[in-house]
Design a protein around this motif. Structure first.
Motif, mmCIF file in Angstrom:
data_model
loop_
_atom_site.group_PDB
_atom_site.id
_atom_site.type_symbol
_atom_site.label_atom_id
_atom_site.label_comp_id
_atom_site.label_asym_id
_atom_site.label_seq_id
_atom_site.Cartn_x
_atom_site.Cartn_y
_atom_site.Cartn_z
ATOM 1 N N PHE A 10 51.785 73.423 13.262
ATOM 2 C CA PHE A 10 51.623 72.480 14.363
ATOM 3 C C PHE A 10 51.641 71.070 13.809
ATOM 4 O O PHE A 10 51.193 70.815 12.698
ATOM 5 C CB PHE A 10 50.298 72.726 15.104
ATOM 6 N N SER A 11 52.142 70.150 14.601
ATOM 7 C CA SER A 11 52.175 68.740 14.230
ATOM 8 C C SER A 11 51.793 67.917 15.428
ATOM 9 O O SER A 11 51.698 68.428 16.550
ATOM 10 C CB SER A 11 53.577 68.335 13.746
ATOM 11 N N ALA A 12 51.576 66.623 15.197
ATOM 12 C CA ALA A 12 51.218 65.739 16.307
ATOM 13 C C ALA A 12 52.344 65.680 17.319
ATOM 14 O O ALA A 12 52.105 65.576 18.520
ATOM 15 C CB ALA A 12 50.907 64.344 15.770
ATOM 16 N N THR A 13 53.606 65.739 16.865
ATOM 17 C CA THR A 13 54.731 65.693 17.780
ATOM 18 C C THR A 13 54.764 66.947 18.633
ATOM 19 O O THR A 13 55.055 66.914 19.824
ATOM 20 C CB THR A 13 56.046 65.554 17.002
ATOM 21 N N THR A 14 54.442 68.132 18.013
ATOM 22 C CA THR A 14 54.454 69.380 18.754
ATOM 23 C C THR A 14 53.428 69.372 19.859
ATOM 24 O O THR A 14 53.661 69.844 20.978
ATOM 25 C CB THR A 14 54.179 70.557 17.794
ATOM 26 N N LEU A 15 52.244 68.869 19.595
ATOM 27 C CA LEU A 15 51.169 68.879 20.572
ATOM 28 C C LEU A 15 51.219 67.693 21.508
ATOM 29 O O LEU A 15 50.402 67.582 22.417
ATOM 30 C CB LEU A 15 49.813 68.885 19.836
ATOM 31 N N GLY A 16 52.154 66.757 21.281
ATOM 32 C CA GLY A 16 52.281 65.597 22.158
ATOM 33 C C GLY A 16 51.159 64.599 21.984
ATOM 34 O O GLY A 16 50.774 63.903 22.913
ATOM 35 N N MET A 17 50.609 64.528 20.777
ATOM 36 C CA MET A 17 49.484 63.641 20.535
ATOM 37 C C MET A 17 49.938 62.416 19.759
ATOM 38 O O MET A 17 50.897 62.470 19.002
ATOM 39 C CB MET A 17 48.396 64.362 19.733
ATOM 40 N N ASP A 18 49.218 61.323 19.905
ATOM 41 C CA ASP A 18 49.536 60.074 19.212
ATOM 42 C C ASP A 18 48.540 59.879 18.084
ATOM 43 O O ASP A 18 47.347 59.690 18.309
ATOM 44 C CB ASP A 18 49.449 58.902 20.185
ATOM 45 N N VAL A 19 49.023 59.993 16.845
ATOM 46 C CA VAL A 19 48.136 59.840 15.693
ATOM 47 C C VAL A 19 48.256 58.447 15.096
ATOM 48 O O VAL A 19 47.812 58.204 13.989
ATOM 49 C CB VAL A 19 48.476 60.914 14.626
ATOM 50 N N ARG A 20 48.881 57.531 15.786
ATOM 51 C CA ARG A 20 49.074 56.182 15.259
ATOM 52 C C ARG A 20 47.715 55.489 15.162
ATOM 53 O O ARG A 20 46.955 55.437 16.126
ATOM 54 C CB ARG A 20 50.013 55.406 16.178
ATOM 55 N N PRO A 21 47.376 54.931 14.042
ATOM 56 C CA PRO A 21 46.063 54.316 13.878
ATOM 57 C C PRO A 21 45.913 53.078 14.741
ATOM 58 O O PRO A 21 46.887 52.467 15.176
ATOM 59 C CB PRO A 21 46.022 53.966 12.384
ATOM 60 N N GLN A 22 44.665 52.705 14.967
ATOM 61 C CA GLN A 22 44.389 51.549 15.812
ATOM 62 C C GLN A 22 44.883 50.258 15.183
ATOM 63 O O GLN A 22 45.241 49.324 15.900
ATOM 64 C CB GLN A 22 42.879 51.465 16.078
ATOM 65 N N THR A 23 44.931 50.195 13.855
ATOM 66 C CA THR A 23 45.415 48.979 13.207
ATOM 67 C C THR A 23 46.881 48.716 13.550
ATOM 68 O O THR A 23 47.285 47.572 13.720
ATOM 69 C CB THR A 23 45.259 49.094 11.679
ATOM 70 N N GLN A 24 47.671 49.782 13.665
ATOM 71 C CA GLN A 24 49.080 49.617 14.018
ATOM 72 C C GLN A 24 49.220 49.131 15.450
ATOM 73 O O GLN A 24 50.069 48.281 15.749
ATOM 74 C CB GLN A 24 49.827 50.934 13.826
ATOM 75 N N LEU A 25 48.389 49.632 16.349
ATOM 76 C CA LEU A 25 48.402 49.160 17.731
ATOM 77 C C LEU A 25 48.008 47.687 17.798
ATOM 78 O O LEU A 25 48.583 46.908 18.571
ATOM 79 C CB LEU A 25 47.451 50.006 18.577
ATOM 80 N N LEU A 26 47.048 47.302 16.965
ATOM 81 C CA LEU A 26 46.656 45.896 16.900
ATOM 82 C C LEU A 26 47.826 45.030 16.451
ATOM 83 O O LEU A 26 48.050 43.938 16.984
ATOM 84 C CB LEU A 26 45.473 45.731 15.939
ATOM 85 N N GLY A 27 48.592 45.503 15.465
ATOM 86 C CA GLY A 27 49.758 44.768 15.005
ATOM 87 C C GLY A 27 50.806 44.612 16.087
ATOM 88 O O GLY A 27 51.423 43.551 16.234
ATOM 89 N N VAL A 28 51.009 45.668 16.888
ATOM 90 C CA VAL A 28 51.979 45.615 17.993
ATOM 91 C C VAL A 28 51.561 44.570 19.016
ATOM 92 O O VAL A 28 52.359 43.722 19.440
ATOM 93 C CB VAL A 28 52.114 46.999 18.657
ATOM 94 N N LEU A 29 50.299 44.633 19.446
ATOM 95 C CA LEU A 29 49.808 43.683 20.451
ATOM 96 C C LEU A 29 49.848 42.252 19.923
ATOM 97 O O LEU A 29 50.200 41.313 20.657
ATOM 98 C CB LEU A 29 48.387 44.060 20.863
ATOM 99 N N LEU A 30 49.516 42.092 18.656
ATOM 100 C CA LEU A 30 49.509 40.756 18.056
ATOM 101 C C LEU A 30 50.931 40.194 17.967
ATOM 102 O O LEU A 30 51.159 39.010 18.273
ATOM 103 C CB LEU A 30 48.875 40.821 16.665
ATOM 104 N N ALA A 31 51.893 41.035 17.592
ATOM 105 C CA ALA A 31 53.284 40.584 17.491
ATOM 106 C C ALA A 31 53.846 40.231 18.862
ATOM 107 O O ALA A 31 54.525 39.209 19.026
ATOM 108 C CB ALA A 31 54.136 41.663 16.828
ATOM 109 N N ALA A 32 53.572 41.082 19.873
ATOM 110 C CA ALA A 32 54.078 40.817 21.218
ATOM 111 C C ALA A 32 53.478 39.532 21.786
ATOM 112 O O ALA A 32 54.191 38.687 22.354
ATOM 113 C CB ALA A 32 53.766 42.005 22.130
ATOM 114 N N ALA A 33 52.159 39.362 21.624
ATOM 115 C CA ALA A 33 51.509 38.152 22.134
ATOM 116 C C ALA A 33 51.999 36.906 21.401
ATOM 117 O O ALA A 33 52.209 35.849 22.020
ATOM 118 C CB ALA A 33 49.988 38.288 21.991
ATOM 119 N N SER A 34 52.217 37.024 20.100
ATOM 120 C CA SER A 34 52.678 35.872 19.311
ATOM 121 C C SER A 34 54.086 35.450 19.716
ATOM 122 O O SER A 34 54.373 34.259 19.840
ATOM 123 C CB SER A 34 52.636 36.211 17.820
#
Length: 374
Positions: free
Chosen positions: A30-54
């Motif tokens: 089993f993998s995160a893709t198989t189960l449809g789960m998002d294992v992306r860490p919160q730091t990466q989400l912070l980088g996305v939001l920061l880049a989009a806002a910037s």
């Protein structure tokens, strides 16, 4: 039967435990893709939001600066732009946006931060309609929709890579054979382009923007390394004592200076509506390639994720091109200029400056060579 029941219970606990521990291990097969789960860490989400806002902040700053220039030009006695408080407000927002973009590289992969530059293009298109009273076009809506859809795919299928980029890892990547081969090929290509630019005086838009993109690939590598090492140092893991930090800092500053030089040359010779989309495509492509080679950002990514990520890039590229396509820049109404009388020359009268030409008019008795050049 009791042993089988215990194994089944352990298997279910491994799956259920993943919901409370995003970085936990899954059962075999089993993998995160198989189960449809998002294992992306919160730091990466912070980088996305920061880049989009910037990037959105950058689009706001550019619109404010343009508004300041328009106001100054409409005055009876125009003043220098640096005397305008509105212009300085735009500059401050631009600096904040660039600092935010720089910081985002410390939290998210290059392949994710770089394509989010399309947010700036979308924001500029729609802000110009709201504040600069430009007409909303169907192409703006279509391009914005394509770019937003592409951005969603980019964020969803971006590579999930470890964010702890230490100085030792940067040192190892600098001497790795894939990066050395990449740098050698890039230097050879850049020298060939520079030869045509300097010796042959070929100033085609593709030549200029390809040199910008080659420099940008080094810039994003250095920016991510510097931003990541600063981030780790702030968290308590000191990285600023390593010489590689200052090497990457010098590389970042040097490549940035020459990148801006060639980009300004392109903006001087060609319309912004042509430079912006081509530069966005070249910059994003070079940034993704450099991230793949130097940081191995797609090393463990599934084939479907890679395909959907590239499809998201394609949608973003199309969106930017659609927004910029056939979009004419607004020019101020320049009054006719009375050149007065020049002894021995018969002028055509009052001459209207042409914003698309470097010449302000012609004389009736100009020679054939001048006519040929014009």
């Amino acid at each position: 039967m009791q042993v089988l029941h215990q194994e089944k219970g352990t298997f279910l606990r491994n799956i259920m435990g993943h919901h409370s521990h995003p970085t936990g291990c899954l059962a075999p097969g089993f993998s995160a893709t198989t189960l449809g789960m998002d294992v992306r860490p919160q730091t990466q989400l912070l980088g996305v939001l920061l880049a989009a806002a910037s990037n959105f902040l950058i689009s706001v700053s550019l619109s404010i600066q343009k508004c300041a220039h328009l106001r100054l030009a409409c005055q009876t006695e125009p003043k220098p732009y640096y005397t305008s408080k509105l212009w300085w407000c735009g500059i401050i927002l631009l600096v904040l946006g660039e600092v935010g973009n720089f910081t985002a590289y410390g939290f998210a992969p290059i392949a994710l931060v770089a394509p989010l530059g399309c947010v700036s293009v979308i924001g500029t298109a729609f802000i110009s309609v709201l504040f600069l009273k430009q007409t909303m076009r169907a192409a703006d809506i279509l391009g914005g929709t394509l770019a937003v859809a592409g951005t969603y795919l980019l964020v969803t299928f971006a590579p999930n890579v470890p964010q702890e980029l230490t100085a030792r890892r940067v040192q190892n990547n600098l001497v790795s054979w894939p990066f050395l081969v990449y740098v050698i090929l890039e230097i050879i290509t850049f020298c060939i382009l520079l030869y045509f630019y300097k010796r042959k005086a070929v100033k085609h838009i593709m030549i200029l923007l390809m040199m910008v993109a080659l420099l940008a690939s080094l810039t994003v590598i250095a920016v991510k390394a510097v931003a990541s090492m600063i981030t780790l140092s702030v968290k308590g893991k000191m990285q600023l004592t390593y010489p590689v930090f200052y090497i990457m800092l010098i590389l970042m500053a040097t490549s940035c200076v020459f990148q801006v030089k060639f980009l300004n040359q392109a903006m001087h010779l060609y319309e912004a509506t042509a430079v912006v989309p081509i530069n966005f495509v070249f910059f994003t492509t070079s940034a993704i390639v450099s991230g793949v080679i130097f940081y191995q950002e797609f090393q463990s990514a599934a084939l479907l994720n890679v395909f959907m990520f590239l499809f998201g890039c394609l949608l973003s590229f199309l969106g930017v091109f659609v927004i910029a396509r056939n979009k004419k820049e607004e020019h101020l109404q320049v009054p006719y200029i009375d050149c007065g009388h020049i002894p021995g020359q018969k002028l055509t009268g009052k001459i209207q400056p042409d914003s698309y030409s470097s010449r302000y008019g012609t004389l009736n008795n100009e020679d054939d060579s001048v006519k040929t050049q014009s």
